[in-house]
Scaffold this motif. Structure first.
Motif, PDB file in Angstrom:
ATOM      1  N   SER A 162       6.952  11.347  12.488  1.00  0.00           N
ATOM      2  CA  SER A 162       8.049  12.231  12.824  1.00  0.00           C
ATOM      3  C   SER A 162       9.172  11.869  12.062  1.00  0.00           C
ATOM      4  N   ALA A 163       8.910  10.445  11.895  1.00  0.00           N
ATOM      5  CA  ALA A 163      10.909   9.250  11.079  1.00  0.00           C
ATOM      6  C   ALA A 163      10.526   9.401   9.676  1.00  0.00           C
ATOM      7  N   ILE A 164       9.258  10.071   9.152  1.00  0.00           N
ATOM      8  CA  ILE A 164       9.235  10.413   7.897  1.00  0.00           C
ATOM      9  C   ILE A 164       9.563  12.161   7.591  1.00  0.00           C
ATOM     10  N   THR A 165      10.320  12.126   6.635  1.00  0.00           N
ATOM     11  CA  THR A 165      10.799  13.464   6.176  1.00  0.00           C
ATOM     12  C   THR A 165      11.141  13.458   4.780  1.00  0.00           C
ATOM     13  N   TYR A 166      10.725  15.069   4.911  1.00  0.00           N
ATOM     14  CA  TYR A 166      11.168  15.501   3.563  1.00  0.00           C
ATOM     15  C   TYR A 166      11.989  16.463   3.389  1.00  0.00           C
ATOM     16  N   GLU A 167      12.899  16.177   2.533  1.00  0.00           N
ATOM     17  CA  GLU A 167      14.275  17.180   2.311  1.00  0.00           C
ATOM     18  C   GLU A 167      14.543  17.233   0.887  1.00  0.00           C
ATOM     19  N   ALA A 168      14.733  18.663   1.239  1.00  0.00           N
ATOM     20  CA  ALA A 168      15.072  19.933  -0.218  1.00  0.00           C
ATOM     21  C   ALA A 168      15.070  19.293  -1.718  1.00  0.00           C
ATOM     22  N   ASP A 169      16.749  18.678  -1.100  1.00  0.00           N
ATOM     23  CA  ASP A 169      17.879  18.134  -1.741  1.00  0.00           C
ATOM     24  C   ASP A 169      17.637  16.303  -2.180  1.00  0.00           C
ATOM     25  N   LYS A 170      16.634  16.048  -1.431  1.00  0.00           N
ATOM     26  CA  LYS A 170      16.385  14.446  -1.607  1.00  0.00           C
ATOM     27  C   LYS A 170      15.378  14.116  -2.131  1.00  0.00           C
ATOM     28  N   ASP A 171      15.264  12.662  -3.045  1.00  0.00           N
ATOM     29  CA  ASP A 171      14.477  12.450  -3.653  1.00  0.00           C
ATOM     30  C   ASP A 171      14.305  10.845  -2.479  1.00  0.00           C
ATOM     31  N   LYS A 172      12.889  10.658  -1.897  1.00  0.00           N
ATOM     32  CA  LYS A 172      13.236   9.591  -1.102  1.00  0.00           C
ATOM     33  C   LYS A 172      12.093   8.433  -0.798  1.00  0.00           C
ATOM     34  N   LEU A 173      13.094   7.037  -0.710  1.00  0.00           N
ATOM     35  CA  LEU A 173      11.392   5.969  -0.944  1.00  0.00           C
ATOM     36  C   LEU A 173      11.968   5.370   0.798  1.00  0.00           C
ATOM     37  N   ILE A 174      10.237   5.093   1.471  1.00  0.00           N
ATOM     38  CA  ILE A 174      11.079   4.156   2.352  1.00  0.00           C
ATOM     39  C   ILE A 174       9.724   3.119   2.621  1.00  0.00           C
ATOM     40  N   ALA A 217      13.015  16.783  -2.651  1.00  0.00           N
ATOM     41  CA  ALA A 217      12.187  16.642  -2.643  1.00  0.00           C
ATOM     42  C   ALA A 217      10.634  16.654  -2.007  1.00  0.00           C
ATOM     43  N   ARG A 218      11.493  15.427  -2.912  1.00  0.00           N
ATOM     44  CA  ARG A 218       9.784  14.006  -2.753  1.00  0.00           C
ATOM     45  C   ARG A 218      10.859  13.432  -1.686  1.00  0.00           C
ATOM     46  N   THR A 219       9.241  12.116  -0.585  1.00  0.00           N
ATOM     47  CA  THR A 219       8.989  11.323  -0.029  1.00  0.00           C
ATOM     48  C   THR A 219       8.386  10.111  -0.648  1.00  0.00           C
ATOM     49  N   SER A 220       8.425   9.045  -0.755  1.00  0.00           N
ATOM     50  CA  SER A 220       7.176   8.026  -1.190  1.00  0.00           C
ATOM     51  C   SER A 220       7.454   7.118   0.078  1.00  0.00           C
ATOM     52  N   VAL A 221       6.196   6.979   1.040  1.00  0.00           N
ATOM     53  CA  VAL A 221       6.160   5.825   1.297  1.00  0.00           C
ATOM     54  C   VAL A 221       5.124   4.997   1.208  1.00  0.00           C
ATOM     55  N   ILE A 222       5.304   3.292   1.026  1.00  0.00           N
ATOM     56  CA  ILE A 222       4.557   2.375   0.803  1.00  0.00           C
ATOM     57  C   ILE A 222       4.926   0.506   2.020  1.00  0.00           C
ATOM     58  N   SER A 223       3.828   0.149   2.588  1.00  0.00           N
ATOM     59  CA  SER A 223       4.349  -0.242   3.175  1.00  0.00           C
ATOM     60  C   SER A 223       3.647  -1.642   2.940  1.00  0.00           C
ATOM     61  N   GLY A 274       0.503  -1.377   0.021  1.00  0.00           N
ATOM     62  CA  GLY A 274       0.043  -0.424  -0.061  1.00  0.00           C
ATOM     63  C   GLY A 274       0.288   1.266  -0.068  1.00  0.00           C
ATOM     64  N   HIS A 275       0.384   2.301  -0.548  1.00  0.00           N
ATOM     65  CA  HIS A 275       0.964   3.556  -1.056  1.00  0.00           C
ATOM     66  C   HIS A 275       0.260   4.029   0.847  1.00  0.00           C
ATOM     67  N   MET A 276       2.001   4.815   1.303  1.00  0.00           N
ATOM     68  CA  MET A 276       0.411   5.739   2.490  1.00  0.00           C
ATOM     69  C   MET A 276       0.150   7.116   2.091  1.00  0.00           C
ATOM     70  N   PHE A 277      -1.097   7.422   1.703  1.00  0.00           N
ATOM     71  CA  PHE A 277      -2.257   8.256   1.312  1.00  0.00           C
ATOM     72  C   PHE A 277      -1.472   9.823   2.529  1.00  0.00           C
ATOM     73  N   GLY A 278      -1.307  10.438   1.952  1.00  0.00           N
ATOM     74  CA  GLY A 278      -0.042  12.282   2.133  1.00  0.00           C
ATOM     75  C   GLY A 278       1.150  11.939   2.432  1.00  0.00           C
ATOM     76  N   SER A 279       1.692  10.920   1.693  1.00  0.00           N
ATOM     77  CA  SER A 279       2.704  11.205   1.349  1.00  0.00           C
ATOM     78  C   SER A 279       2.917  11.263  -0.412  1.00  0.00           C
ATOM     79  N   ASP A 280       4.518  11.059  -1.082  1.00  0.00           N
ATOM     80  CA  ASP A 280       4.481  11.742  -2.019  1.00  0.00           C
ATOM     81  C   ASP A 280       4.417  10.137  -3.246  1.00  0.00           C
ATOM     82  N   LEU A 281       3.500  10.401  -4.316  1.00  0.00           N
ATOM     83  CA  LEU A 281       3.237   9.815  -5.433  1.00  0.00           C
ATOM     84  C   LEU A 281       4.670   9.506  -5.498  1.00  0.00           C
ATOM     85  N   PRO A 282       4.762   7.359  -5.915  1.00  0.00           N
ATOM     86  CA  PRO A 282       6.278   7.165  -6.348  1.00  0.00           C
ATOM     87  C   PRO A 282       6.100   7.226  -8.431  1.00  0.00           C
TER      88      PRO A 282
END
Length: 278
Positions: free
Chosen positions: A186-198, A132-138, A119-127
């Motif tokens: 709070s462990a899910i962060t969004y950083e201006a210079d990074k493209d992240k996947l959690i 500055a994007r952080t997509s979260v999948i679970s 599942g993709h977490m609603f409220g995080s960026d689409l993958p």
């Protein structure tokens, strides 16, 4: 007969899990094939552009951890993005070669979704990637009917994670992990210079009191990129333990049968009268 029935009972969860793993892999593979047949072909670029636009709107209004339901602001917008009719509700595909993981990704982390894939977490960026994007999948760990994220605990720094989304392939490399409480967003962060996947799953295995977060950052694609779409069975630790138990039972039964035969032979030999000399 009872022993055979017991062995069959022990084998059943393994067989069901492997069957479901195979079916999930087939759904993920079908997603990629379906994307190739989207017509007109420029519609694929439109889907990706819509997803990028959604992420921009989300960043402007603020990332969040609201419950994914009809009453949540922006929920309809979210559910209507990356929702191509041709893909049967699958948003994207996640592949992790190091652990032979290949699963479909769906919108939201609602319980009914997590029983059918990631599942993709609603409220995080689409993958779909981007600064500055952080997509979260679970996904679940410890299910008795599918492996899901059972093996992500084995991932180390440098492991590759691939997201296939509307024909685009994004590569992420694991950079770290942490264990947090089930409500610690709070462990899910969004950083201006990074493209992240959690990646998020429950931990410890089978107890599920906390959450394991595997964090990865965008990395350049390797050329040539070859990802095997074929299904490869992966045995979780509980499957191996189950098989070892079955093996121990079989060895014990064979040893007991052999011992009984020796005892019967000894008994038969002791019942033969000594030959009387003429």
């Amino acid at each position: 007969m009872w022993v055979a029935l017991g062995i069959l009972i022990l084998l059943t969860p393994i067989v069901l899990t492997l069957i479901n793993d195979y079916q999930l892999n087939a759904i993920a593979e079908q997603y990629s094939e379906s994307v190739e047949h989207i017509e007109p072909s420029n519609r694929i670029r439109e889907y990706l552009a819509e997803a990028q636009a959604y992420n921009e709107r989300l960043a402007a209004t603020g990332h969040h951890a609201m419950p994914p339901n009809d009453q949540s602001p922006g929920f309809d917008d979210y559910m209507g993005t990356l929702d191509a009719p041709e893909t049967n509700g699958v948003m994207a595909r996640v592949r992790i070669p190091d652990i032979e993981l290949d699963l479909p990704i769906y919108h939201t982390t609602n319980p009914e979704v997590l029983y059918h894939g990631v599942g993709h977490m609603f409220g995080s960026d689409l993958p779909v990637g981007g600064q500055a994007r952080t997509s979260v999948i679970s996904a679940h760990t410890g299910m008795m009917s599918a492996s899901m994220f059972d093996q992500i605990v084995a991932l180390g720094n440098g492991s590759d994670i691939y997201i296939d989304v509307m024909g685009e392939k994004l590569r992420y490399r694991v950079t770290g992990r942490q264990v947090v409480g089930p409500q610690d967003v709070s462990a899910i962060t969004y950083e201006a210079d990074k493209d992240k996947l959690i990646l998020i799953t429950c931990t410890p295995y089978g107890i599920n009191t906390d959450r394991l977060l595997i964090e990865a950052e965008r990395a350049p694609l390797q050329e040539p990129l070859v990802l095997d779409g074929a299904w490869h069975p992966v045995l979780s630790w509980w499957m191996i333990l189950d098989l070892l138990l079955i093996l121990a039972i079989i060895v014990y039964l064979l040893a007991s049968r052999r011992k009984r035969r020796r005892d019967e032979e000894d008994d038969n030999a002791s019942c033969v009268p000594d030959r009387v000399a003429p």
